[in-house]
Write an enzyme that holds these catalytic residues in place. Sequence first.
Site, PDB file in Angstrom:
ATOM      1  N   PRO A  20       0.792  -1.231   0.147  1.00  0.00           N
ATOM      2  CA  PRO A  20       0.172   0.094  -0.039  1.00  0.00           C
ATOM      3  C   PRO A  20       0.923   1.238  -0.050  1.00  0.00           C
ATOM      4  CG  PRO A  20      -0.100  -1.028   1.947  1.00  0.00           C
ATOM      5  CD  PRO A  20       0.679  -1.918   1.332  1.00  0.00           C
ATOM      6  N   ALA A  22       0.297   5.558  -0.178  1.00  0.00           N
ATOM      7  CA  ALA A  22      -0.758   6.666  -0.311  1.00  0.00           C
ATOM      8  C   ALA A  22      -0.344   7.431  -1.528  1.00  0.00           C
ATOM      9  CB  ALA A  22      -0.784   7.380   0.978  1.00  0.00           C
ATOM     10  N   CYS A 107       3.190   3.672  10.064  1.00  0.00           N
ATOM     11  CA  CYS A 107       3.372   5.071   9.613  1.00  0.00           C
ATOM     12  C   CYS A 107       4.300   5.899  10.358  1.00  0.00           C
ATOM     13  CB  CYS A 107       1.954   5.874   9.366  1.00  0.00           C
ATOM     14  SG  CYS A 107       2.248   7.555   8.680  1.00  0.00           S
ATOM     15  N   LYS A 147       0.311  -4.673   8.940  1.00  0.00           N
ATOM     16  CA  LYS A 147       1.649  -4.224   8.503  1.00  0.00           C
ATOM     17  C   LYS A 147       2.244  -3.504   9.321  1.00  0.00           C
ATOM     18  CE  LYS A 147       3.596  -2.348   4.344  1.00  0.00           C
ATOM     19  NZ  LYS A 147       3.738  -1.034   4.565  1.00  0.00           N
ATOM     20  N   GLY A 210      10.560  -4.513   2.287  1.00  0.00           N
ATOM     21  CA  GLY A 210      11.774  -3.604   2.574  1.00  0.00           C
ATOM     22  C   GLY A 210      12.720  -3.716   1.529  1.00  0.00           C
ATOM     23  N   ASP A 211      13.083  -2.455   0.720  1.00  0.00           N
ATOM     24  CA  ASP A 211      14.247  -2.913  -0.159  1.00  0.00           C
ATOM     25  C   ASP A 211      14.248  -3.995  -1.319  1.00  0.00           C
ATOM     26  OD1 ASP A 211      14.834  -0.638   1.381  1.00  0.00           O
ATOM     27  OD2 ASP A 211      16.765  -1.593   2.292  1.00  0.00           O
TER      28      ASP A 211
HETATM   29  C1  LIG Z   1       4.831   7.075  -1.365  1.00  0.00           C
HETATM   30  C2  LIG Z   1       4.714   5.997  -0.135  1.00  0.00           C
HETATM   31  C3  LIG Z   1       3.514   5.950   0.276  1.00  0.00           C
HETATM   32  C4  LIG Z   1       3.120   4.816   1.327  1.00  0.00           C
HETATM   33  N1  LIG Z   1       2.225   4.874   1.880  1.00  0.00           N
HETATM   34  C5  LIG Z   1       1.833   3.742   2.880  1.00  0.00           C
HETATM   35  C6  LIG Z   1       0.436   3.452   3.153  1.00  0.00           C
HETATM   36  O1  LIG Z   1      -0.272   4.130   3.045  1.00  0.00           O
HETATM   37  N2  LIG Z   1       0.563   2.211   3.930  1.00  0.00           N
HETATM   38  C7  LIG Z   1       1.544   1.556   4.456  1.00  0.00           C
HETATM   39  O2  LIG Z   1       1.125   0.570   5.279  1.00  0.00           O
HETATM   40  N3  LIG Z   1       2.632   1.828   3.977  1.00  0.00           N
HETATM   41  C8  LIG Z   1       3.001   2.779   3.113  1.00  0.00           C
HETATM   42  N4  LIG Z   1       4.266   3.074   2.628  1.00  0.00           N
HETATM   43  C9  LIG Z   1       5.102   2.067   2.903  1.00  0.00           C
HETATM   44  C10 LIG Z   1       5.581   0.894   2.085  1.00  0.00           C
HETATM   45  O3  LIG Z   1       4.082   0.171   2.040  1.00  0.00           O
HETATM   46  C11 LIG Z   1       6.455   0.024   2.210  1.00  0.00           C
HETATM   47  O4  LIG Z   1       6.244  -0.480   3.616  1.00  0.00           O
HETATM   48  C12 LIG Z   1       7.811   0.580   2.419  1.00  0.00           C
HETATM   49  O5  LIG Z   1       8.113   1.622   1.226  1.00  0.00           O
HETATM   50  C13 LIG Z   1       8.746  -0.222   2.453  1.00  0.00           C
HETATM   51  O6  LIG Z   1       8.890  -1.194   1.454  1.00  0.00           O
HETATM   52  P1  LIG Z   1       9.872  -0.833  -0.006  1.00  0.00           P
HETATM   53  O7  LIG Z   1      11.497  -0.804   0.341  1.00  0.00           O
HETATM   54  O8  LIG Z   1       9.466  -2.059  -0.777  1.00  0.00           O
HETATM   55  O9  LIG Z   1       9.429   0.541  -0.612  1.00  0.00           O
HETATM   56  C14 LIG Z   1       4.482   3.970   1.713  1.00  0.00           C
HETATM   57  C15 LIG Z   1       5.575   4.381   1.110  1.00  0.00           C
HETATM   58  C16 LIG Z   1       5.879   5.290   0.184  1.00  0.00           C
HETATM   59  C17 LIG Z   1       7.332   5.415  -0.664  1.00  0.00           C
END
Ligand SMILES: Cc1cc2nc3c(=O)[nH]c(=O)nc-3n(C[C@H](O)[C@H](O)[C@H](O)COP(=O)(O)O)c2cc1C
Length: 383
Positions: A20, A22, A107, A147, A210-211
């Site tokens: 997810p 936002a 968050c 999450k 993550g990553d």
């Molecule tokens: C622009 C943006 C918006 C995000 N919004 C949410 C959200 O609404 N809910 C949530 O649980 N995590 C949110 N996250 C976190 C991501 O779901 C994820 O946990 C985080 O980016 C780490 O994963 P990644 O390394 O694959 O990006 C957001 C991350 C980004 C970059």
Amino acid sequence: MSQPLQIGPHTVDPPVVLAPMAGITNAPFRTLCREFSGGRGLFVSEMITTRALVERNAKTMRLVHFDAAEKPRSLQLYGVDPETVGRAVRMIADEDLADHVDLNFGCPVPKVTRKGGGSALPYKRPLLRAILRAAVGNAGGLPVTIKMRKGIDDDHLTYLDAGRIAVDEGVTAVALHGRTAAQHYGGEADWSAIARLKEAVPEIPVLGNGDIWSADDAARMVRETGCDGVVVGRGCLGRPWLFADLVSAFASGGGPSGGEPVYARPSLREVAAVMLRHARLLGEWQEDEARGVIDFRKHVAWYTKGFTVGSDLRRALAVAGSLDELASLLDQLDLDQPWPVGADGPRGRTSGRNRVTLPDGWLDDPHADAAVAADAELATSGG
Ligand SMILES: Cc1cc2nc3c(=O)[nH]c(=O)nc-3n(C[C@H](O)[C@H](O)[C@H](O)COP(=O)(O)O)c2cc1C
């Protein structure tokens, strides 16, 4: 290489989940990712605040929109008050708004943690338990997942306790972003925490997050942590075809042929076509072409990362106001460029923070009852 992931009645095969995000994972973006995956995987909505949902806020109701082809419909909620969370989940079940509810406890933004919301909330175990109980108890059998992050900071880790509480309260699966709130998006995600959570909650699926910047990263996370599925966020920004790669990576190791995975390496011409389609879908979803194109602006830098795009064109693309204008600007690019080496790496937010702002005395007693002011819900999110 991996087993399908079971989220209640829903089989997710391969076990890949769009995180997810936002402002990003609305119906148009989910459609693109789903198309590239051939309809396989799970694609979670942007976060919806429980209070805005129960108040039927007009903008929120648009965010709750799913395309007819989305199955299962996966909705993320963010709430801080057990009663409001319970009402929101009951509304989703009663009105058939989704097939799966995910709860966001990750968050890290100060506006939210300052009041004890987001990633600060799981520190107060009784409050976390009350929210999960209210959610599961009102879900009418819909699977509820959570999450979360590792905790507030390295001295105040919460994920193992939160995982056990989730199991006690009947949560279907848990996803862990391997960072603390203090880390924000900086440094590296700690995948070893995902492995520890997997050991702590053998009863339910654990999803690692993550990553993951490539499909190989996803396969490696499963191998190294033993997690039951992966959640991919920033790696998909401007790159929805990563879902084709993910499907290929998981099929190659586990399929009967066991062949090498095939990864998408789109030329700029192919990328430009996806960009235009993304902008068009956003306009259709908003029922306003110009708003769709304006909303699309934030994606331009991600899609064009690594390609040679002159600075004038880059600037013009970032302020395009109509689909025709966007199309004619894209046409001016050197569209024969192949996929750039190095465009597979990190993208999106990568910065860290040092201190997490919390309510006074928040860390005094993790087992004390606590309440979070309702306005901790109204801020924007992240995770
Ligand atoms: C622009 C943006 C918006 C995000 N919004 C949410 C959200 O609404 N809910 C949530 O649980 N995590 C949110 N996250 C976190 C991501 O779901 C994820 O946990 C985080 O980016 C780490 O994963 P990644 O390394 O694959 O990006 C957001 C991350 C980004 C970059």
